[in-house]
Motif scaffolding. Structure first.
Motif, PDB file in Angstrom:
ATOM      1  N   ILE A  67       0.919  -1.221   0.186  1.00  0.00           N
ATOM      2  CA  ILE A  67       0.123   0.117  -0.033  1.00  0.00           C
ATOM      3  C   ILE A  67       1.013   1.367   0.070  1.00  0.00           C
ATOM      4  CG2 ILE A  67      -1.590   1.651   1.495  1.00  0.00           C
ATOM      5  CD1 ILE A  67      -3.019  -1.307   2.227  1.00  0.00           C
ATOM      6  N   TYR A  68       1.879   1.350   0.714  1.00  0.00           N
ATOM      7  CA  TYR A  68       2.783   2.556   0.903  1.00  0.00           C
ATOM      8  C   TYR A  68       3.562   2.655  -0.629  1.00  0.00           C
ATOM      9  CZ  TYR A  68       6.133   5.862   2.728  1.00  0.00           C
ATOM     10  OH  TYR A  68       6.826   6.886   3.054  1.00  0.00           O
ATOM     11  N   ALA A  69       3.831   1.586  -1.131  1.00  0.00           N
ATOM     12  CA  ALA A  69       4.545   1.713  -2.350  1.00  0.00           C
ATOM     13  C   ALA A  69       3.680   2.332  -3.478  1.00  0.00           C
ATOM     14  CB  ALA A  69       5.231   0.530  -2.888  1.00  0.00           C
ATOM     15  N   CYS A  70       2.419   1.822  -3.297  1.00  0.00           N
ATOM     16  CA  CYS A  70       1.416   1.928  -4.481  1.00  0.00           C
ATOM     17  C   CYS A  70       0.644   3.354  -4.240  1.00  0.00           C
ATOM     18  CB  CYS A  70       0.667   1.024  -4.975  1.00  0.00           C
ATOM     19  SG  CYS A  70       1.584  -0.572  -5.533  1.00  0.00           S
ATOM     20  N   CYS A  71       0.641   3.763  -3.169  1.00  0.00           N
ATOM     21  CA  CYS A  71      -0.203   4.870  -2.499  1.00  0.00           C
ATOM     22  C   CYS A  71       0.630   6.252  -2.200  1.00  0.00           C
ATOM     23  CB  CYS A  71      -1.352   4.739  -1.746  1.00  0.00           C
ATOM     24  SG  CYS A  71      -2.344   3.399  -2.321  1.00  0.00           S
ATOM     25  N   PRO A  72       1.043   6.989  -3.166  1.00  0.00           N
ATOM     26  CA  PRO A  72       2.229   8.140  -2.641  1.00  0.00           C
ATOM     27  C   PRO A  72       1.415   8.872  -1.624  1.00  0.00           C
ATOM     28  CG  PRO A  72       2.013   7.922  -5.012  1.00  0.00           C
ATOM     29  CD  PRO A  72       1.090   6.972  -4.596  1.00  0.00           C
ATOM     30  N   ILE A  73       0.185   9.032  -1.524  1.00  0.00           N
ATOM     31  CA  ILE A  73      -0.244   9.931  -0.737  1.00  0.00           C
ATOM     32  C   ILE A  73       0.104   9.717   0.766  1.00  0.00           C
ATOM     33  CG2 ILE A  73      -2.486   8.618  -0.086  1.00  0.00           C
ATOM     34  CD1 ILE A  73      -3.948  11.322  -0.119  1.00  0.00           C
ATOM     35  N   PHE A  74       0.381   8.464   1.191  1.00  0.00           N
ATOM     36  CA  PHE A  74       0.690   7.999   2.496  1.00  0.00           C
ATOM     37  C   PHE A  74       2.111   8.383   2.868  1.00  0.00           C
ATOM     38  CE2 PHE A  74      -2.837   5.055   1.744  1.00  0.00           C
ATOM     39  CZ  PHE A  74      -3.692   5.619   2.439  1.00  0.00           C
ATOM     40  N   SER A  75       2.998   9.026   1.840  1.00  0.00           N
ATOM     41  CA  SER A  75       4.182   9.149   2.201  1.00  0.00           C
ATOM     42  C   SER A  75       4.376  10.760   2.602  1.00  0.00           C
ATOM     43  CB  SER A  75       5.244   8.828   1.155  1.00  0.00           C
ATOM     44  OG  SER A  75       5.081   9.441  -0.075  1.00  0.00           O
ATOM     45  N   ASP A  76       3.127  11.541   2.425  1.00  0.00           N
ATOM     46  CA  ASP A  76       3.111  12.852   2.689  1.00  0.00           C
ATOM     47  C   ASP A  76       3.645  13.302   3.907  1.00  0.00           C
ATOM     48  OD1 ASP A  76       1.524  15.302   3.874  1.00  0.00           O
ATOM     49  OD2 ASP A  76       1.619  15.391   1.463  1.00  0.00           O
ATOM     50  N   SER A  77       4.611  14.196   3.927  1.00  0.00           N
ATOM     51  CA  SER A  77       5.297  14.455   5.285  1.00  0.00           C
ATOM     52  C   SER A  77       4.333  15.040   6.432  1.00  0.00           C
ATOM     53  CB  SER A  77       6.314  15.725   4.780  1.00  0.00           C
ATOM     54  OG  SER A  77       5.800  16.795   4.539  1.00  0.00           O
ATOM     55  N   VAL A  88       7.710   3.891  13.082  1.00  0.00           N
ATOM     56  CA  VAL A  88       9.429   3.619  13.281  1.00  0.00           C
ATOM     57  C   VAL A  88       9.723   3.692  11.606  1.00  0.00           C
ATOM     58  CG1 VAL A  88      11.384   2.180  13.691  1.00  0.00           C
ATOM     59  CG2 VAL A  88       9.236   2.143  15.211  1.00  0.00           C
ATOM     60  N   GLU A  89       9.164   3.027  10.849  1.00  0.00           N
ATOM     61  CA  GLU A  89       9.507   3.041   9.356  1.00  0.00           C
ATOM     62  C   GLU A  89       8.183   3.910   8.753  1.00  0.00           C
ATOM     63  OE1 GLU A  89      12.100   1.755   8.309  1.00  0.00           O
ATOM     64  OE2 GLU A  89      12.697   0.635  10.010  1.00  0.00           O
ATOM     65  N   PRO A  90       8.709   4.447   7.707  1.00  0.00           N
ATOM     66  CA  PRO A  90       7.478   5.454   6.857  1.00  0.00           C
ATOM     67  C   PRO A  90       6.323   4.584   6.752  1.00  0.00           C
ATOM     68  CG  PRO A  90      10.051   5.749   6.013  1.00  0.00           C
ATOM     69  CD  PRO A  90      10.074   4.582   7.141  1.00  0.00           C
ATOM     70  N   TRP A  91       6.331   3.539   6.221  1.00  0.00           N
ATOM     71  CA  TRP A  91       5.183   2.712   5.967  1.00  0.00           C
ATOM     72  C   TRP A  91       4.269   2.333   7.190  1.00  0.00           C
ATOM     73  CZ3 TRP A  91       9.993   1.034   4.476  1.00  0.00           C
ATOM     74  CH2 TRP A  91      10.459  -0.022   5.195  1.00  0.00           C
ATOM     75  N   ASP A  92       4.671   2.504   8.215  1.00  0.00           N
ATOM     76  CA  ASP A  92       4.034   2.338   9.556  1.00  0.00           C
ATOM     77  C   ASP A  92       2.643   3.247   9.705  1.00  0.00           C
ATOM     78  OD1 ASP A  92       5.724   0.060  10.141  1.00  0.00           O
ATOM     79  OD2 ASP A  92       6.955   1.402  11.650  1.00  0.00           O
ATOM     80  N   VAL A  93       2.985   4.341   8.978  1.00  0.00           N
ATOM     81  CA  VAL A  93       1.906   5.348   8.837  1.00  0.00           C
ATOM     82  C   VAL A  93       0.528   4.586   8.459  1.00  0.00           C
ATOM     83  CG1 VAL A  93       1.754   6.203   6.503  1.00  0.00           C
ATOM     84  CG2 VAL A  93       1.208   7.635   8.270  1.00  0.00           C
ATOM     85  N   ILE A  94       0.550   3.683   7.585  1.00  0.00           N
ATOM     86  CA  ILE A  94      -0.525   2.614   7.194  1.00  0.00           C
ATOM     87  C   ILE A  94      -1.443   2.050   8.393  1.00  0.00           C
ATOM     88  CG2 ILE A  94      -1.348   1.148   5.421  1.00  0.00           C
ATOM     89  CD1 ILE A  94      -0.148   3.092   4.159  1.00  0.00           C
ATOM     90  N   ASP A  95      -0.633   1.446   8.964  1.00  0.00           N
ATOM     91  CA  ASP A  95      -1.217   0.720  10.377  1.00  0.00           C
ATOM     92  C   ASP A  95      -1.915   1.960  11.138  1.00  0.00           C
ATOM     93  OD1 ASP A  95      -0.833  -1.713   9.479  1.00  0.00           O
ATOM     94  OD2 ASP A  95       1.426  -1.892  10.488  1.00  0.00           O
ATOM     95  N   ALA A  96      -1.013   2.795  11.349  1.00  0.00           N
ATOM     96  CA  ALA A  96      -1.442   3.987  12.143  1.00  0.00           C
ATOM     97  C   ALA A  96      -2.852   4.461  11.794  1.00  0.00           C
ATOM     98  CB  ALA A  96      -0.472   5.088  12.372  1.00  0.00           C
ATOM     99  N   ILE A  97      -2.966   4.779  10.513  1.00  0.00           N
ATOM    100  CA  ILE A  97      -4.146   5.145   9.969  1.00  0.00           C
ATOM    101  C   ILE A  97      -5.397   4.214   9.907  1.00  0.00           C
ATOM    102  CG2 ILE A  97      -5.201   5.690   7.516  1.00  0.00           C
ATOM    103  CD1 ILE A  97      -2.496   7.321   7.084  1.00  0.00           C
ATOM    104  N   TYR A  98      -4.940   2.757   9.618  1.00  0.00           N
ATOM    105  CA  TYR A  98      -6.084   1.982   9.490  1.00  0.00           C
ATOM    106  C   TYR A  98      -6.190   1.033  10.723  1.00  0.00           C
ATOM    107  CZ  TYR A  98      -6.804   3.406   4.716  1.00  0.00           C
ATOM    108  OH  TYR A  98      -7.053   4.087   3.631  1.00  0.00           O
ATOM    109  N   LYS A  99      -5.661   1.323  11.926  1.00  0.00           N
ATOM    110  CA  LYS A  99      -5.573   0.536  12.892  1.00  0.00           C
ATOM    111  C   LYS A  99      -7.255   0.263  13.521  1.00  0.00           C
ATOM    112  CE  LYS A  99      -4.892   4.160  16.002  1.00  0.00           C
ATOM    113  NZ  LYS A  99      -3.884   5.193  16.667  1.00  0.00           N
ATOM    114  N   GLN A 100      -8.042   0.878  13.112  1.00  0.00           N
ATOM    115  CA  GLN A 100      -9.383   0.662  13.570  1.00  0.00           C
ATOM    116  C   GLN A 100     -10.312   0.413  12.519  1.00  0.00           C
ATOM    117  OE1 GLN A 100     -10.248   4.116  16.197  1.00  0.00           O
ATOM    118  NE2 GLN A 100      -9.343   2.845  18.138  1.00  0.00           N
TER     119      GLN A 100
END
Length: 129
Positions: A67-77, A88-100
């Motif tokens: 998801i992180y590689a294919c959806c650049p919106i999630f790499s937004d600063s 910890v890692e940049p792609w961890d934002v996906i889990d933070a966003i979708y944890k619920q």
């Protein structure tokens, strides 16, 4: 009658295909999440464990990185900064966003696979045989 292709007709079809935007409608955010197509080598590297028995945590990691590689919106600063205490890692934002909302995360992942016209069950069966 055979419809013989030439390089020009193939290029026209490829250009038309490239211009079609790919996106996923997010109920969570009530909007479209753009999906980009990454190089096939990277795509298959991210699916490396497809034929292996993965733990749930490994499956989640695989899905998250795709998801992180294919959806650049999630790499937004701004998103990265908003969740800085949870990642910890940049792609961890996906889990933070979708944890619920793991169902939407899984649906987004499936939309990415579908954008490649990739049938995961078919490929697993083919690769195992």
């Amino acid at each position: 009658m055979n419809n013989l292709l030439n390089a020009t007709s193939i290029l026209e079809k490829l250009r038309a295909e490239e211009q079609k935007p790919i996106s996923f409608y997010s109920k969570k955010f009530d909007g479209e999440i753009p999906i980009i197509q990454i190089k096939l080598s990277k795509f298959f590297n991210l699916l490396e464990g497809l034929t292996k028995s993965l733990t749930s945590a490994e499956q989640n990691q695989q899905m998250t990185e795709m998801i992180y590689a294919c959806c650049p919106i999630f790499s937004d600063s701004q998103l990265q900064d908003f969740y800085r205490d949870e990642i910890v890692e940049p792609w961890d934002v996906i889990d933070a966003i979708y944890k619920q909302d793991l169902n939407e995360k899984a649906a987004l992942y499936e939309a990415i696979l579908a954008s490649y016209k990739f049938d995961e069950e078919y490929m697993v069966d083919e690769l195992k045989n």
